[in-house]
Design a protein around this motif. Sequence first.
Motif, PDB file in Angstrom:
ATOM      1  N   CYS A 116      -1.539  23.594 -22.283  1.00 61.12           N
ATOM      2  CA  CYS A 116      -2.159  25.026 -22.149  1.00 61.12           C
ATOM      3  C   CYS A 116      -1.563  25.996 -23.366  1.00 61.12           C
ATOM      4  CB  CYS A 116      -1.749  25.728 -20.859  1.00 61.12           C
ATOM      5  SG  CYS A 116      -2.867  25.107 -19.424  1.00 61.12           S
ATOM      6  N   VAL A 117      -2.496  26.645 -23.974  1.00 63.61           N
ATOM      7  CA  VAL A 117      -2.211  27.712 -24.889  1.00 63.61           C
ATOM      8  C   VAL A 117      -2.175  29.153 -24.124  1.00 63.61           C
ATOM      9  CG1 VAL A 117      -2.418  28.763 -27.030  1.00 63.61           C
ATOM     10  CG2 VAL A 117      -3.134  26.403 -26.694  1.00 63.61           C
ATOM     11  N   THR A 118      -0.973  29.741 -24.323  1.00 61.58           N
ATOM     12  CA  THR A 118      -0.866  30.838 -23.321  1.00 61.58           C
ATOM     13  C   THR A 118      -0.315  32.290 -24.246  1.00 61.58           C
ATOM     14  OG1 THR A 118       1.257  30.335 -22.709  1.00 61.58           O
ATOM     15  CG2 THR A 118      -0.388  29.671 -21.267  1.00 61.58           C
ATOM     16  N   GLY A 119      -0.471  33.373 -23.565  1.00 64.12           N
ATOM     17  CA  GLY A 119      -0.117  34.449 -24.124  1.00 64.12           C
ATOM     18  C   GLY A 119      -1.039  35.821 -23.593  1.00 64.12           C
ATOM     19  N   VAL A 120      -0.303  36.730 -24.094  1.00 65.13           N
ATOM     20  CA  VAL A 120      -1.118  38.001 -23.509  1.00 65.13           C
ATOM     21  C   VAL A 120      -2.398  38.251 -24.556  1.00 65.13           C
ATOM     22  CG1 VAL A 120       1.035  39.444 -22.768  1.00 65.13           C
ATOM     23  CG2 VAL A 120       0.106  39.655 -25.282  1.00 65.13           C
ATOM     24  N   SER A 121      -3.303  39.185 -24.055  1.00 63.15           N
ATOM     25  CA  SER A 121      -4.452  39.511 -24.679  1.00 63.15           C
ATOM     26  C   SER A 121      -4.350  39.864 -26.060  1.00 63.15           C
ATOM     27  CB  SER A 121      -5.450  40.481 -24.060  1.00 63.15           C
ATOM     28  OG  SER A 121      -5.649  39.791 -22.588  1.00 63.15           O
ATOM     29  N   GLY A 122      -5.019  38.969 -27.228  1.00 60.04           N
ATOM     30  CA  GLY A 122      -4.793  39.533 -28.346  1.00 60.04           C
ATOM     31  C   GLY A 122      -3.671  38.934 -29.240  1.00 60.04           C
ATOM     32  N   SER A 123      -3.000  37.846 -28.648  1.00 64.58           N
ATOM     33  CA  SER A 123      -1.693  37.358 -28.975  1.00 64.58           C
ATOM     34  C   SER A 123      -1.930  36.392 -30.097  1.00 64.58           C
ATOM     35  CB  SER A 123      -0.821  36.762 -28.142  1.00 64.58           C
ATOM     36  OG  SER A 123      -1.504  35.911 -27.271  1.00 64.58           O
ATOM     37  N   GLY A 124      -3.553  35.890 -30.229  1.00 65.03           N
ATOM     38  CA  GLY A 124      -3.888  35.040 -31.360  1.00 65.03           C
ATOM     39  C   GLY A 124      -4.268  33.453 -30.736  1.00 65.03           C
ATOM     40  N   LYS A 125      -4.523  33.549 -29.560  1.00 66.59           N
ATOM     41  CA  LYS A 125      -4.899  32.125 -28.970  1.00 66.59           C
ATOM     42  C   LYS A 125      -6.150  31.390 -29.442  1.00 66.59           C
ATOM     43  CE  LYS A 125      -4.881  33.881 -24.911  1.00 66.59           C
ATOM     44  NZ  LYS A 125      -4.569  35.248 -25.231  1.00 66.59           N
ATOM     45  N   SER A 126      -7.105  32.536 -29.663  1.00 67.61           N
ATOM     46  CA  SER A 126      -8.561  32.163 -29.934  1.00 67.61           C
ATOM     47  C   SER A 126      -8.751  31.810 -31.600  1.00 67.61           C
ATOM     48  CB  SER A 126      -9.554  33.103 -29.583  1.00 67.61           C
ATOM     49  OG  SER A 126      -9.618  33.066 -28.218  1.00 67.61           O
ATOM     50  N   THR A 127      -7.763  32.539 -32.394  1.00 69.23           N
ATOM     51  CA  THR A 127      -7.474  32.329 -33.600  1.00 69.23           C
ATOM     52  C   THR A 127      -6.893  30.938 -33.866  1.00 69.23           C
ATOM     53  OG1 THR A 127      -7.426  34.923 -34.016  1.00 69.23           O
ATOM     54  CG2 THR A 127      -6.730  33.156 -35.843  1.00 69.23           C
ATOM     55  N   LEU A 128      -5.863  30.746 -33.057  1.00 73.32           N
ATOM     56  CA  LEU A 128      -5.156  29.405 -33.318  1.00 73.32           C
ATOM     57  C   LEU A 128      -6.191  28.298 -32.948  1.00 73.32           C
ATOM     58  CD1 LEU A 128      -2.442  28.288 -33.999  1.00 73.32           C
ATOM     59  CD2 LEU A 128      -1.949  28.235 -31.422  1.00 73.32           C
ATOM     60  N   VAL A 129      -6.409  28.341 -31.823  1.00 74.12           N
ATOM     61  CA  VAL A 129      -7.120  27.413 -31.226  1.00 74.12           C
ATOM     62  C   VAL A 129      -8.653  26.914 -31.665  1.00 74.12           C
ATOM     63  CG1 VAL A 129      -8.082  26.127 -28.957  1.00 74.12           C
ATOM     64  CG2 VAL A 129      -5.696  27.100 -29.104  1.00 74.12           C
ATOM     65  N   HIS A 130      -9.332  28.171 -31.572  1.00 78.22           N
ATOM     66  CA  HIS A 130     -10.847  27.879 -32.055  1.00 78.22           C
ATOM     67  C   HIS A 130     -11.068  28.023 -33.658  1.00 78.22           C
ATOM     68  CE1 HIS A 130     -12.880  28.250 -28.150  1.00 78.22           C
ATOM     69  NE2 HIS A 130     -11.717  28.699 -27.697  1.00 78.22           N
ATOM     70  N   ASP A 131     -10.510  29.192 -34.275  1.00 78.02           N
ATOM     71  CA  ASP A 131     -10.795  29.295 -35.557  1.00 78.02           C
ATOM     72  C   ASP A 131     -10.139  28.515 -36.515  1.00 78.02           C
ATOM     73  OD1 ASP A 131     -12.124  31.304 -34.589  1.00 78.02           O
ATOM     74  OD2 ASP A 131     -10.993  33.158 -35.014  1.00 78.02           O
ATOM     75  N   THR A 132      -8.949  27.970 -36.242  1.00 79.66           N
ATOM     76  CA  THR A 132      -8.156  27.138 -37.070  1.00 79.66           C
ATOM     77  C   THR A 132      -8.101  25.740 -36.599  1.00 79.66           C
ATOM     78  OG1 THR A 132      -6.678  29.185 -37.345  1.00 79.66           O
ATOM     79  CG2 THR A 132      -5.926  26.959 -38.161  1.00 79.66           C
ATOM     80  N   LEU A 133      -7.491  25.554 -35.636  1.00 81.28           N
ATOM     81  CA  LEU A 133      -7.272  24.122 -35.043  1.00 81.28           C
ATOM     82  C   LEU A 133      -8.577  23.374 -34.721  1.00 81.28           C
ATOM     83  CD1 LEU A 133      -5.213  21.679 -34.199  1.00 81.28           C
ATOM     84  CD2 LEU A 133      -5.506  22.779 -31.660  1.00 81.28           C
ATOM     85  N   HIS A 134      -9.702  23.883 -34.120  1.00 74.71           N
ATOM     86  CA  HIS A 134     -10.733  23.133 -33.801  1.00 74.71           C
ATOM     87  C   HIS A 134     -11.591  22.982 -35.086  1.00 74.71           C
ATOM     88  CE1 HIS A 134     -15.307  23.344 -32.887  1.00 74.71           C
ATOM     89  NE2 HIS A 134     -15.077  22.172 -32.302  1.00 74.71           N
ATOM     90  N   ARG A 135     -11.839  24.195 -35.824  1.00 75.26           N
ATOM     91  CA  ARG A 135     -12.502  23.740 -37.272  1.00 75.26           C
ATOM     92  C   ARG A 135     -11.839  22.880 -37.977  1.00 75.26           C
ATOM     93  NH1 ARG A 135     -14.218  30.248 -38.392  1.00 75.26           N
ATOM     94  NH2 ARG A 135     -15.671  30.514 -36.440  1.00 75.26           N
TER      95      ARG A 135
END
Length: 528
Positions: free
Chosen positions: A194-213
């Motif tokens: 699980c990737v966790t953290g408060v809203s805006g902490s960078g989860k989507s950037t890390l997982v979607h925009d960087t790792l997945h791509r």
Amino acid sequence: LADLGLTAWEGEVAREPLARLQAKLSFLRRVGLGYLTVDRQTRSLSGGEAQRIALATQLGSQLVGTLYVLDEPSIGLHARDVSRLAELCRELAEAGNTVVVVEHDRSFIEAADYLVELGPGSGERGGEVIFAGPREDFLRDLSSLTARYLAGRETIPLPLGRRDGSGYWLSLVGARAHNLKRVTVRIPLHTLTCVTGVSGSGKSTLVHDTLHRGVARAFKTEFDQPGAYDALTGLEHLAGVRLIDQEPIGRTPRSNPVTYIKAFDEIRKLFAGLPRAKLLGLGPGHFSFNVPGGRCETCQGDGFEKLEMYFVEDVYVTCRECDGRRYRSDVRAVTYQGKDVSQVLQLTVDEAVSFFVAVPGLVRRLQVLQDVGLGYLRLGQPATTLSGGEAQRLKIAAELGIRLGRDHLYILDEPTTGLHLDDVRRLLGVLQRLVDAGNTVLVVEHHLDVIKCADWIIDLGPEGGEAGGELVAEGPPEAVAQVAASYTGKYLRDVLVPRGVNGDPGRPPSGRSGPGPERPSRPRRARA
């Protein structure tokens, strides 16, 4: 605003506008949107962010005697921010307003004065008022499934142990897109992470925009430019990557659940093999409403006709030729167990499992829809009517319906959106099946019942926006719960049963040392 350095005269002139501006900014921070930049375009906001901005505006208006209706405002919020939002709704009510919230979140339900539960099931099995009354009476109501979870009579149990994994890791080094501050994370393969953290902490950037791509480009399945990073290692231990998101499964009403999971192929073959179909010379293609042959050509298999209007919206009317049944009369004359193919499409998944009990291969495909809590959907329900959460679970069902491979990386973004606690329990079982089949499941999630069941947690923060983008903690839930700087750890402590080996809270239960020899004995903390 506090450091504008105004003169005494400028301060007096600007006193009222500054006070109002400070108040509005304060409300935005209180609803958990302090990480947004002032020049952020509204079209780039998520639905939850837009709803919270509207709520902050209402708080600033100081109205009384107003009815506020909020639809799942906790979507996309960390447990810390949910608590804040519940407090703001309480303030609105105490100011003389009425606040009605449609919500699954435990914190919101426990904060309510009066509760109304609908059910008892979903779809055709729901639509009844199970309970309506004060919270104290609600918790004592044994007929309410929600109340049984809140009172602890039903639970989502902790796993008996944390997986060791395969011993291999997928490592992303130096991620620095948007607000990420050269973050390095490691994902143990063959685990639920699980990737966790408060809203805006960078989860989507890390997982979607960087790792997945990055992984998708390596496997040549997608070619979008990933966010900046230094290295991505461990790809040799993966066979592929799949992003299971909440995008619609189809853009037209022709797409539906039974076609998406490939179960309609089985149904068409079944009907084509019936004696009446053979007598009429009908093959599997005649039982498809997507191609010419057996469909009604007047409506082209839609079951309705569109009447184009010049000055008002187009009107859709039932097809006069097939009476909305999509097929020619000779095709509808072929029946199985007393139902023709158009009537079969009107069955719910639960009904279809019983109806096709003599066809094991078809039942197996349909049962995966039940497994993800979609038993209430109709087989022929248009894809355009499905919610984002339903579409995402349908994609999970499609993965389970095929012969599961090994060594795939599955990425999901908040799959519990819109789910009841009982549906979360079912979904967890499905995700565990994917991992047990030899795959790695990476979930971006706020739901504590999912986080507590993970084998490994990657916690980002400590705040949102520029104050976030750091690795706060990583490790099994028991270890993250001990990190004082982690908001996730703080709330995890309330849902984890104290466990550990020789008093060490940083070790997984059952004496396991982690998913591989490289696992650190303590969770890593982000650099200051």
